[in-house]
Motif scaffolding. Sequence first.
Motif, short mmCIF file in Angstrom:
data_model
loop_
_atom_site.label_atom_id
_atom_site.label_comp_id
_atom_site.label_asym_id
_atom_site.label_seq_id
_atom_site.Cartn_x
_atom_site.Cartn_y
_atom_site.Cartn_z
N ALA A 26 0.78 -1.22 0.03
CA ALA A 26 -0.13 -0.08 -0.25
C ALA A 26 0.92 1.35 0.17
CB ALA A 26 -1.05 -0.17 1.35
N ALA A 27 1.98 1.18 0.94
CA ALA A 27 2.81 2.53 0.91
C ALA A 27 3.48 2.73 -0.57
CB ALA A 27 3.89 2.27 2.03
N ALA A 28 4.11 1.63 -1.10
CA ALA A 28 4.70 1.81 -2.37
C ALA A 28 3.48 2.28 -3.38
CB ALA A 28 5.14 0.27 -2.84
N LEU A 29 2.31 1.66 -3.42
CA LEU A 29 1.42 2.14 -4.41
C LEU A 29 1.14 3.64 -4.15
CD1 LEU A 29 -0.28 1.34 -6.67
CD2 LEU A 29 -2.15 0.51 -4.93
N VAL A 30 1.02 4.16 -2.91
CA VAL A 30 0.80 5.64 -2.84
C VAL A 30 2.07 6.43 -3.25
CG1 VAL A 30 0.50 7.25 -0.96
CG2 VAL A 30 -0.69 5.24 -0.64
N THR A 31 3.11 5.97 -2.91
CA THR A 31 4.31 6.46 -3.62
C THR A 31 4.26 6.77 -5.12
OG1 THR A 31 5.72 6.10 -1.60
CG2 THR A 31 6.78 6.62 -3.76
N VAL A 32 3.88 5.68 -5.76
CA VAL A 32 3.98 5.47 -7.10
C VAL A 32 2.55 6.40 -7.60
CG1 VAL A 32 3.31 4.28 -9.09
CG2 VAL A 32 4.59 3.37 -7.34
N GLU A 33 1.61 6.66 -6.90
CA GLU A 33 0.55 7.54 -7.17
C GLU A 33 0.89 8.99 -7.11
OE1 GLU A 33 -4.02 8.31 -6.02
OE2 GLU A 33 -2.58 8.27 -4.26
N ARG A 34 1.66 9.14 -5.98
CA ARG A 34 2.20 10.56 -5.91
C ARG A 34 3.22 11.21 -6.37
NH1 ARG A 34 2.95 10.90 0.26
NH2 ARG A 34 0.64 10.74 0.06
N CYS A 35 4.19 10.19 -6.73
CA CYS A 35 5.72 10.57 -7.54
C CYS A 35 5.94 10.13 -8.80
CB CYS A 35 6.78 10.15 -6.51
SG CYS A 35 6.63 10.71 -4.74
N GLY A 36 4.91 9.34 -9.18
CA GLY A 36 5.30 8.52 -10.42
C GLY A 36 4.92 9.32 -11.55
N PRO A 37 5.26 8.81 -12.78
CA PRO A 37 5.96 7.68 -13.03
C PRO A 37 7.45 7.70 -12.50
CG PRO A 37 5.64 8.67 -14.94
CD PRO A 37 5.08 9.38 -14.05
N LEU A 38 8.03 6.47 -12.00
CA LEU A 38 9.39 6.38 -11.43
C LEU A 38 9.99 5.07 -11.42
CD1 LEU A 38 9.23 6.26 -7.61
CD2 LEU A 38 7.07 6.10 -8.93
N THR A 39 11.30 5.28 -11.60
CA THR A 39 11.99 3.80 -11.66
C THR A 39 11.83 3.04 -10.38
OG1 THR A 39 14.10 4.66 -10.87
CG2 THR A 39 13.51 4.91 -13.14
N PRO A 40 12.12 1.72 -10.21
CA PRO A 40 12.25 0.96 -8.99
C PRO A 40 13.24 1.39 -8.18
CG PRO A 40 11.89 -0.46 -10.89
CD PRO A 40 12.16 0.82 -11.52
N SER A 41 14.42 2.01 -8.64
CA SER A 41 15.37 2.52 -7.71
C SER A 41 14.96 3.67 -7.08
CB SER A 41 16.86 2.80 -8.54
OG SER A 41 17.41 1.69 -9.07
N GLU A 42 14.09 4.59 -7.85
CA GLU A 42 13.54 5.79 -7.05
C GLU A 42 12.58 5.40 -6.23
OE1 GLU A 42 13.84 9.17 -11.01
OE2 GLU A 42 12.26 7.59 -10.86
N LEU A 43 11.82 4.41 -6.50
CA LEU A 43 10.75 4.02 -5.36
C LEU A 43 11.57 3.28 -4.11
CD1 LEU A 43 7.95 3.38 -4.49
CD2 LEU A 43 8.34 1.03 -5.52
N ALA A 44 12.45 2.81 -4.44
CA ALA A 44 13.41 2.23 -3.23
C ALA A 44 13.85 3.35 -2.55
CB ALA A 44 14.32 1.18 -3.71
N GLU A 45 14.50 4.47 -2.97
CA GLU A 45 15.00 5.43 -2.27
C GLU A 45 14.06 6.32 -1.58
OE1 GLU A 45 17.12 9.64 -3.26
OE2 GLU A 45 17.53 7.97 -4.69
N ILE A 46 12.74 6.64 -1.87
CA ILE A 46 11.85 7.39 -1.52
C ILE A 46 11.07 6.40 -0.26
CG2 ILE A 46 9.38 8.10 -1.57
CD1 ILE A 46 10.05 8.78 -4.71
#
Length: 132
Positions: A26-46
């Motif tokens: 759920a946290a990852a999905l919220v981050t993709v919604e808020r900050c995406g599109p993004l790479t897996p590395s960017e998601l990992a960092e956030i």
Amino acid sequence: MAIVRTSRRLRQEAAGAVGELTPTSAAALVTVERCGPLTPSELAEIERVKRPTATRTLRVLGEAGLVERAPDPEDGRSALVSITAAGRERLRRLRRRKNAYLARRMRDLPIGDVETLERAAEILEGILEEPS
């Protein structure tokens, strides 16, 4: 401690239905919604997780049809991840459950307490937006 307990209770309320997302997903999905599109590395960092963890989480979200991958035009070895309509709908349902829980809990509070909570939420959001 009150914030941690409230967060845990909200996650429990949101996950009430069978087949709902784990807190990590759920946290990852919220981050993709808020900050995406993004790479897996960017998601990992956030999200402050290791890249393999982010990749596994994105795989689960992708298999559920909640995110989609597209080639990264700047790096052919990577992909950009964005939320799908189904992902937005899932988050809407999770937020609705959390909001309903909070509304039930807050309905009998004096207006002054509600105003204090609103101000505290603004302060907490500001703290979370500051770079660490």
